[in-house]
Design an enzyme around this catalytic site. Structure first.
Site, PDB file in Angstrom:
ATOM      1  N   ARG A 290       0.855  -1.186   0.000  1.00  0.00           N
ATOM      2  CA  ARG A 290       0.000   0.000   0.000  1.00  0.00           C
ATOM      3  C   ARG A 290       0.891   1.236   0.000  1.00  0.00           C
ATOM      4  NH1 ARG A 290      -1.332   2.675   4.455  1.00  0.00           N
ATOM      5  NH2 ARG A 290      -1.313   0.889   5.884  1.00  0.00           N
ATOM      6  N   HIS A 294      -3.679   4.235   4.649  1.00  0.00           N
ATOM      7  CA  HIS A 294      -4.762   3.254   4.715  1.00  0.00           C
ATOM      8  C   HIS A 294      -6.060   3.874   4.205  1.00  0.00           C
ATOM      9  CE1 HIS A 294      -7.265   0.013   6.185  1.00  0.00           C
ATOM     10  NE2 HIS A 294      -7.989   0.890   6.857  1.00  0.00           N
ATOM     11  N   TYR A 303       4.162   5.448  11.345  1.00  0.00           N
ATOM     12  CA  TYR A 303       4.458   4.054  11.659  1.00  0.00           C
ATOM     13  C   TYR A 303       5.299   3.318  10.621  1.00  0.00           C
ATOM     14  CZ  TYR A 303       0.270   3.380   8.699  1.00  0.00           C
ATOM     15  OH  TYR A 303      -0.638   3.410   7.682  1.00  0.00           O
TER      16      TYR A 303
END
Length: 397
Positions: A290, A294, A303
């Site tokens: 990805r 998200h 993160y």
């Protein structure tokens, strides 16, 4: 607006483990004496096109496509990415409430989507915009739900493409039940269910594995392992590669290079044919990444490292197919120029349609909750009407 990754301007290097003839993906990893060594060994995946755009063969999954078919796959990926970029921009401009980007996952979705027959049925999550493109769903219809003007925007049975599912993993049970039903009807078709690596941990997904295996349902489970379940990395989700979970339920699993549109097409086509022959379910793990957040409410810089994204940019699915077509003479400069023009026209069309979408009547959301009405809904309707009336002009802006 460019529709290619920055990898198009970078010199890439061959990824580790790439061979001119790929090994079967269903093999197990080498035995190791320590856990650390076991963690360091990754199973090989099915690959037909390397990140550098070099065509390779596979003993079990190979495919022969014409230049026209290759250009079609490339066009699908480019236009899907352009639509996705426009949707992201519209959300940032306040035109959409939320958007889940597919950036980086175009090959997994276009490859699997183009493997489907018209009579096959698709059960997506909320990120399968490119699969919807393959099924002929108007891209602008995907945006109504994210703008809050409808509850889906298309008739699932028109394109055999179910409405988007926000609840993680529940669509795999719907797909399994549907597949069991068409098997009892004697239909010569198959079902495919999409979900992500995070959803693979849901009970619904595992229950669907049980039912599909026991009832030999003609369903393909297509897991897009994009490495992150929101902020949770894949190594925190499982101790074994996801495709190997299928073995415990009694059906085959295969890991495919999710950034290789040719491999995704070949593997999915094979799994669907297996389902149609009455041989039961298959789990496909499309190993991809990805590239974006998200959803637009997420901040991936909190993160994951920039270096990780840069590593995957070198494996960009669109650029590798472009390189292959250019090297083999399957597309000329005019093709890419015309596609860029078409891409910009699509972006303009999406902007115009979204901004022209009518605002629904606010009280309509209470109309179809219960067939015969309900006291609690009536109370909520009255409260909301009073809230609307409290604003100047009688309605909130």
């Amino acid at each position: 607006m460019t529709v290619e990754s920055t990898a198009a301007r970078k010199t890439t290097r061959r990824s580790s483990g790439t061979k001119r003839t790929a090994s079967a993906s269903t093999g197990t990893t080498k035995k190791t004496s320590t856990r650390a060594e076991a963690d360091a060994v990754e199973p090989e995946l099915v690959q037909l096109l390397t990140p550098e755009g070099e065509r390779v063969q596979h003993p079990d999954y190979d495919i022969d496509l014409s230049a026209e078919e290759l250009r079609g796959l490339y066009r699908d990926m480019v236009l899907s990415r352009r639509f996705d970029a426009e949707a992201t921009a519209l959300q940032r401009q306040g035109e959409l409430g939320l958007w889940a980007s597919l950036l980086g996952q175009e090959a997994a979705q276009i490859g699997s989507g183009r493997a489907l027959r018209d009579d096959d049925y698709v059960f997506p999550t909320y990120r399968e915009h490119a699969v919807a493109w393959c099924r002929g769903v108007d891209p602008t219809n995907l945006l109504g739900m994210f703008r809050g003007v409808n509850n889906g925007g298309w008739d699932p049975n028109t394109n055999n493409f179910h409405l988007y599912t926000i609840v993680l993993g529940s669509q795999t049970l719907h797909a399994t039940g549907y597949a069991m039903g068409i098997a009892k009807d004697g239909a010569d078709s198959a079902v495919i269910a999409y979900f992500g690596d995070g959803a693979s941990s849901q009970g619904d997904v595992n229950e669907s594995f049980v039912f599909s295996a026991v009832y030999n349902a003609p369903v393909v489970f297509f897991c897009q392992n994009n490495q992150w379940a929101i902020s949770e990395p894949i190594e925190k989700q499982t101790r074994v590669p996801l495709y190997q979970r299928a073995r415990g339920f009694g059906f085959p699993g295969v890991r495919v290079d999710g950034n290789d549109v040719l491999a995704c097409l070949a593997v999915t086509r094979s799994a669907l044919e297996r389902a149609r022959r009455g041989e039961g379910p298959t789990l496909i793990e499309a190993y991809t990444y990805r590239m974006a957040a998200h959803t637009t409410s997420d901040d991936p810089t909190r993160y994951r490292r920039d270096a990780e994204r840069e590593e995957w940019e070198a494996k960009d699915p669109i650029q590798r197919l472009k390189t292959y077509m250019e090297n083999e003479g399957h597309a000329d400069a005019a093709f890419f120029e015309d596609l860029e023009t078409e891409s910009e026209a699509l972006g303009k069309h999406v902007r115009e349609v979204v901004r022209a979408m009518p605002v629904p009547e606010h009280m309509a959301m209470f109309d179809n909750v219960y067939a015969d009405g309900h006291a609690l809904v009536d109370e909520e309707r009255a409260q909301f009407a009073a809230y609307q009336a409290s604003f100047e002009g009688g309605e909130a802006e």
